[in-house]
Scaffold this motif. Structure first.
Motif, PDB file in Angstrom:
ATOM      1  N   THR A 125       0.969  -1.103   0.138  1.00 28.71           N
ATOM      2  CA  THR A 125      -0.106  -0.055  -0.239  1.00 28.71           C
ATOM      3  C   THR A 125       0.881   1.437  -0.097  1.00 28.71           C
ATOM      4  OG1 THR A 125      -1.660  -1.189   1.014  1.00 28.71           O
ATOM      5  CG2 THR A 125      -1.994   1.177   1.311  1.00 28.71           C
ATOM      6  N   SER A 165       2.625   1.429  -3.606  1.00 29.94           N
ATOM      7  CA  SER A 165       1.745   1.823  -4.543  1.00 29.94           C
ATOM      8  C   SER A 165       1.298   3.575  -4.461  1.00 29.94           C
ATOM      9  CB  SER A 165       0.415   1.312  -4.469  1.00 29.94           C
ATOM     10  OG  SER A 165       0.589  -0.376  -4.371  1.00 29.94           O
ATOM     11  N   ARG A 168       5.528   3.783  -8.995  1.00 29.26           N
ATOM     12  CA  ARG A 168       4.883   3.517  -9.919  1.00 29.26           C
ATOM     13  C   ARG A 168       5.686   3.616 -11.245  1.00 29.26           C
ATOM     14  NH1 ARG A 168      -0.811   6.601  -8.812  1.00 29.26           N
ATOM     15  NH2 ARG A 168      -0.961   6.190  -6.614  1.00 29.26           N
ATOM     16  N   ALA A 201      -2.632   1.324  -9.639  1.00 32.12           N
ATOM     17  CA  ALA A 201      -2.293   1.014  -8.398  1.00 32.12           C
ATOM     18  C   ALA A 201      -3.071   0.402  -7.373  1.00 32.12           C
ATOM     19  CB  ALA A 201      -1.595   2.333  -7.757  1.00 32.12           C
ATOM     20  N   GLY A 257      -3.221  -3.183  -8.373  1.00 37.14           N
ATOM     21  CA  GLY A 257      -2.006  -3.809  -7.742  1.00 37.14           C
ATOM     22  C   GLY A 257      -2.355  -4.002  -6.393  1.00 37.14           C
ATOM     23  N   ILE A 258      -2.852  -3.229  -5.732  1.00 36.83           N
ATOM     24  CA  ILE A 258      -3.155  -3.559  -4.049  1.00 36.83           C
ATOM     25  C   ILE A 258      -4.186  -4.754  -3.958  1.00 36.83           C
ATOM     26  CG2 ILE A 258      -4.065  -2.656  -2.264  1.00 36.83           C
ATOM     27  CD1 ILE A 258      -3.032   0.269  -3.101  1.00 36.83           C
TER      28      ILE A 258
END
Length: 362
Positions: A197, A200, A206, A257, A260-261
């Protein structure tokens, strides 16, 4: 009525063409990088090819190799242009990746009938090799190298079988295994999620990740490195949709992002154990940690245990400063591996560069 049928027919043809194109794009990427090195025999070329199928961060393949075939030796160092300067500013993961390469090389050369000797000097790894008498090619070892890969899918939450876990822990004194349900398992899971977290939300992170992602099979086949759709487990129409909708710029944004989390959360909620690998911080110690990581991974592969490196907590403050004390281990934590059983072990789909791209024959 004829006009309506004509329009309908055109729509069907167009839709069929789109679906055909989508199906083609969704197929697994197949490339055949060159193993050719001038003045080098086939066995050495093949051994060096298998050596390259080693674990490494973001598939940057950051090794640089000088080969002296008349002296049966290699000099291996880091290609600084391929280091991840944001998440790996101190080159910890680069040196561990280099160690994974060295261990894979040892297994590959051994499979082709060569003994190897490894020593570190002045930020360089030196490898010498000698042919064994009457040696034959060990295809089982080569298949093991080829089979091992990073698996980012959801694993079973079942613990690693006790007999297997005990054998692994007895073999590797620098590795701790935290099974699902253990207090330390929950701790590693929690800080890993927190670290993902934090990462991201970091625009520099990123941007760096996006530079090593590939957004079409054409780009992947051209660069022969980085993270492809196949490598993150996307197949068929899902892979096609990803390539149609994702660009390097969009991969730097908030929506990507968040995805991705969400993916990391699913991965961490679906695994059977974490392996925590410890070791010192010198160049040679990190090389040895990489070798242990790769050797352990091979053993997991032989036992059909899927593996995914999950080192966000080691790349991010405050987690990297507290994890050794929190876990009560004797040496710094250098690698975290997510482990688990899967219904189908899967295949290695990682790209590799042409040998001549990074090996200089002298």
């Amino acid at each position: 009525m004829i006009i309506v049928f004509s329009i309908l027919g055109a729509v069907i043809i167009a839709l069929s063409a789109v679906l055909t194109a989508a199906a083609i794009m969704g197929r697994p990427l197949k490339v055949n990088p060159s193993r050719k090195l001038d003045g080098v025999n086939d066995d050495i070329q093949n051994a060096l090819w298998y050596s390259s199928i080693a674990a490494n961060s973001h598939n940057t393949q950051m090794w640089s190799v000088k080969l002296y075939p008349n002296e049966n030796r290699l000099q291996i160092s880091i290609d600084e242009s391929r280091v991840l300067n944001v998440v790996d500013s101190e080159k910890r993961e680069a040196y561990i990746s280099l160690g994974c390469y060295i261990e894979t090389m040892s297994v590959a050369f051994g499979a082709y009938g060569y003994d190897t000797q490894v020593n570190c000097h002045d930020m360089t790894v030196n490898v010498t090799y000698s042919k064994r008498d009457n040696a034959t090619v060990n295809t089982a070892k080569l298949s093991l190298i080829d089979k091992r890969h990073t698996d980012k899918s959801a694993f079973s939450n079942s613990k690693i079988k006790q007999e297997t876990a005990t054998a692994l822990l007895n073999k590797y004194s620098a590795i701790s295994l935290y099974q699902n349900g253990d207090e330390n398992f929950d701790y590693v899971k929690r800080i890993s999620m927190d670290a993902v977290t934090v990462q991201s939300a970091n625009q520099a992170y990123r941007d760096e990740l996006a530079e090593w992602m590939r957004f079409s099979d054409k780009e992947a086949a051209s660069k022969l490195d980085g993270i492809t759709a196949d490598m993150i487990g996307l197949k068929g129409i899902v892979k096609t949709f990803y390539y149609w909708t994702t660009t390097r710029e969009s991969a730097k944004g908030d929506k990507f992002a968040k995805q991705g989390i969400d993916t990391a959360k699913k991965q961490l909620n679906n695994c059977g154990a974490f392996a925590v690998i410890t070791g010192g911080n010198t160049f040679e110690e990190l090389i040895n940690t990489g070798r242990k990581t790769q050797a352990f991974w091979f053993d997991c592969t032989e036992n059909n245990i899927a593996v995914q490196p999950f080192s966000a907590a080691l790349e991010t403050q405050p987690f990297c400063s507290s994890i050794q004390t929190d876990l009560g281990v004797a040496a710094p934590v250098q690698m975290i591996l997510r482990l688990g059983y899967v219904d189908e072990y899967g295949a290695n789909c990682g790209l590799r560069r042409n040998l001549s791209d990074y090996i200089e024959v002298l």
